[in-house]
Scaffold this active site. Structure first.
Site, PDB file in Angstrom:
ATOM      1  N   SER A   1      -5.346  39.680  -6.546  1.00  0.00           N
ATOM      2  CA  SER A   1      -4.664  39.222  -5.430  1.00  0.00           C
ATOM      3  C   SER A   1      -4.948  37.506  -5.236  1.00  0.00           C
ATOM      4  O   SER A   1      -4.869  36.931  -4.987  1.00  0.00           O
ATOM      5  CB  SER A   1      -4.911  39.664  -4.172  1.00  0.00           C
TER       6      SER A   1
ATOM      7  N   ASP B   1      -9.295  34.180   4.617  1.00  0.00           N
ATOM      8  CA  ASP B   1      -9.143  35.156   5.559  1.00  0.00           C
ATOM      9  C   ASP B   1     -10.358  36.846   5.446  1.00  0.00           C
ATOM     10  O   ASP B   1      -9.826  37.714   5.318  1.00  0.00           O
ATOM     11  CB  ASP B   1      -7.333  36.796   4.856  1.00  0.00           C
TER      12      ASP B   1
ATOM     13  N   HIS C   1      -9.294  36.280   0.941  1.00  0.00           N
ATOM     14  CA  HIS C   1      -9.673  35.502  -0.179  1.00  0.00           C
ATOM     15  C   HIS C   1      -9.520  33.911   0.061  1.00  0.00           C
ATOM     16  O   HIS C   1     -10.199  33.443   1.217  1.00  0.00           O
ATOM     17  CB  HIS C   1      -7.862  35.631  -0.232  1.00  0.00           C
TER      18      HIS C   1
END
Ligand SMILES: *[C@@H]1O[C@H](CO)[C@@H](O)[C@H](O)[C@H]1NC(C)=O
Ligand SMILES: *[C@@H]1O[C@H](CO)[C@@H](O)[C@H](O)[C@H]1NC(C)=O
Ligand SMILES: *[C@@H]1O[C@H](CO)[C@@H](O)[C@H](O)[C@H]1NC(C)=O
Ligand SMILES: *[C@@H]1O[C@H](CO)[C@@H](O)[C@H](O)[C@H]1NC(C)=O
Ligand SMILES: *[C@@H]1O[C@H](CO)[C@@H](O)[C@H](O)[C@H]1NC(C)=O
Ligand SMILES: *[C@@H]1O[C@H](CO)[C@@H](O)[C@H](O)[C@H]1NC(C)=O
Ligand SMILES: *[C@@H]1O[C@H](CO)[C@@H](O)[C@H](O)[C@H]1NC(C)=O
Length: 353
Positions: free
Chosen positions: A33, A319, A322
C-alpha cells in the site's frame, strides 16, 4: 531565516525540480500500500470512499492516503504520468511503465492477499512478453526491449511481512522476506533489467495503529513514543536487506541496486516533526477516538463513523498505518536528496544509461 525553515523550504522545492530524463523515463514498481496507486481496489473491485483521496485525486483512486504517494512525487520529478496499476483495465497509460504494487501484499501470499512479490514479478514477466509480442505484430506505444532494459525497477515491500513475522517465527520470516526480495531482483535481472531502486521498511513501531494496539506500558516506548521491539524488528529486516543489496551489486554484472533508507527518513520526520512543520506525529488524521492516537480498530478511516482532521492540519499519519500526502512529499524530497541512498546516486540515474 531560521536554518531549519530554510532546509524545509529547499526540501519542498526539490520535489518540484524536474529531472532531465526527457521522455525516456520508464518505471516498473512492486510493493504494498505504500506505493499502490489503485491495484488492490481494481483487483478486488471496490472504490475507496472519501475522505480517502480528498486532496488528490478528489475521487476514488485506491491510494490509501489523503492524496499522493511517494511514488507519485517521484513520477512528477521524472515528468511522467502517474503509474497506472497493472490491473486497472480502463484509462490506464502504460507508456512509462506500470505499477504492480498491491495494498496488503507481502513477500509471501496469504489467505486474503494472493498478490505476493513473486506473483507481482510473474505479472511483470507476462506484461513484458505481451508487450514484445504485440509490438512484433505492429502495435504502437508499447515498451520495447530497450525500454525494459533501461527502465528503473523500484521495490518497496516488507511492512506486511513484519505483521506476519511478529505473529510467527520472526527470524525465519525475516529471512524469507529478504530472500524473496533478492529473488525478485535476480529474476528481473535475468530477464534484462539492470536498474534497481529498493526502499527499506519504515519504523513499524511508530505506526499509530501499532502503538495503540500493542502498547502495554510506557517502558515499551522510546523517546518519541514508538514501540521499541517493533522498531528493532524493522531494523533487523533492513540490516539484512541492506546486506543483500550489497551482495547483488557485486554479483550482478552491469546492474545497479540502490538501497534507500526510508526508515531513517520517516523516523527523523517523527522525531523532529515540529522542525518539519508537523504536529501530533503519532496521531492519525483520519480515524476514531481522538488523542493520543485517534485509532480504533472497528472504526477505521473511511468507515461511516470515522472522522478526519481539518484539511489544513499537518499530520504525518493519515489513517494510523499510511502516511499523509504532506509527509509523503517530504519523504520524496529526502529520497531525491540522495543523502539516504547507497550507493549515493541520483534517482534519475537510469536515464543516462
Ligand atoms: C514535461 O513533459 C511535457 C510533455 O509531457 C513537456 O511539454 C515539458 O516540457 C516537460 N518539462 C520538462 C521540464 O522537461
Ligand atoms: C536467518 O539467516 C541467517 C543468515 O543470514 C542465519 O544465521 C539464521 O540462522 C537464519 N534464521 C533462521 C530462523 O533460519
Ligand atoms: C524458527 O525457524 C527456524 C528455521 O526454520 C528453526 O530452526 C527454529 O527452531 C524456529 N524457532 C521457533 C521458536 O520456532
Ligand atoms: C512495564 O513492563 C515492564 C516489563 O514488562 C515491567 O518491568 C514494569 O514493571 C512495567 N511497568 C509498569 C508501570 O507497569
Ligand atoms: C556488461 O556491459 C558490457 C559493456 O556494455 C557488455 O559488453 C557486457 O556484455 C555486459 N554484460 C552483461 C552480463 O550484460
Ligand atoms: C533530529 O534532527 C537532528 C538535527 O537535524 C538530527 O541530528 C537527528 O538525527 C534527528 N533525529 C532523528 C531521530 O533522526
Ligand atoms: C472503539 O470504539 C467503540 C465504539 O465507540 C468503543 O466501544 C470501543 O471501546 C473502542 N475501542 C477502543 C479500543 O477504544
Amino acid at each position: 531565516m531560521n536554518p531549519v525553515l530554510v532546509s524545509v523550504l529547499l526540501l519542498a522545492l526539490a520535489v518540484f525540480v524536474v529531472s532531465e530524463c526527457g521522455t525516456k523515463a520508464i518505471i516498473f514498481n512492486f510493493g504494498d500500500s505504500n506505493s499502490d496507486t489503485g491495484g488492490y481496489s481494481a483487483g478486488l473491485g471496490f472504490n475507496t470512499p472519501l475522505p480517502i483521496g480528498r486532496l488528490f485525486p478528489h475521487q476514488p483512486s485506491g491510494r490509501l492516503c489523503d492524496g499522493r504517494l511517494v511514488i507519485d512525487f517521484l513520477c512528477e520529478y521524472l515528468n511522467i504520468s502517474y503509474l497506472s496499476p497493472y490491473l486497472e483495465s480502463l484509462g490506464s497509460d502504460f507508456k512509462h511503465g506500470a505499477n504492480f504494487a498491491i495494498s496488503g501484499a507481502a513477500t509471501q501470499a496469504y489467505a486474503t492477499n494472493p498478490f505476493s512479490l513473486p506473483v507481482q514479478v510473474l505479472q511483470f514477466l507476462r506484461f513484458k512478453s505481451r508487450s514484445l509480442h504485440l509490438l512484433a505484430q505492429g502495435s504502437k506505444d508499447l515498451i520495447n526491449e530497450d525500454g525494459f532494459m533501461n527502465a528503473l525497477y523500484t521495490i518497496d515491500i516488507g511492512q506486511n511481512d513484519l505483521y506476519g513475522a511478529f505473529a510467527s517465527n520472526f527470524s525465519d520470516r525475516i529471512n524469507i522476506t529478504v530472500n524473496e526480495i533478492k529473488n525478485a531482483i535476480q529474476t528481473i535481472y535475468d530477464h534484462g533489467g539492470k536498474n534497481f531502486w529498493v526502499h527499506n521498511t519504515g519504523p513499524f513501531g511508530c505506526l499509530p495503529e501499532r502503538v495503540s494496539l500493542m502498547k502495554k506500558n510506557n517502558s515499551d516506548l522510546d523517546a518519541y513514543g514508538c514501540l521499541i521491539t517493533l522498531n528493532n524488528g524493522a531494523k533487523e529486516l533492513n540490516f539484512k536487506l541492506s546486506a543483500v543489496c550489497d551482495e547483488l551489486n557485486s554479483e550482478l554484472e552491469n546492474a545497479t541496486v540502490v538501497y534507500t533508507d526510508i526508515y531513517s527518513v520517516k523516523y527523523d520526520l517523527i522525531a523532529n516533526s515540529s522542525n518539519y512543520g508537523f504536529e501530533s506525529p503519532l496521531m492519525a488524521c483520519c480515524g476514531f477516538g481522538g488523542p493520543p492516537y485517534n485509532f480504533n480498530m472497528s472504526i477505521r478511516c473511511g468507515s461511516t463513523r470515522s472522522q478526519a482532521c481539518s484539511i489544513n492540519s499537518k499530520y504525518i499519519s493519515w489513517d494510523g498505518v499510511h502516511y499523509t500526502e504532506a509527509a509523503n512529499a517530504m519523504v520524496a524530497s529526502k529520497i531525491l536528496s540522495t543523502e539516504y541512498s547507497k550507493p549515493r546516486i541520483k534517482f534519475d540515474y537510469f536515464c543516462s544509461a
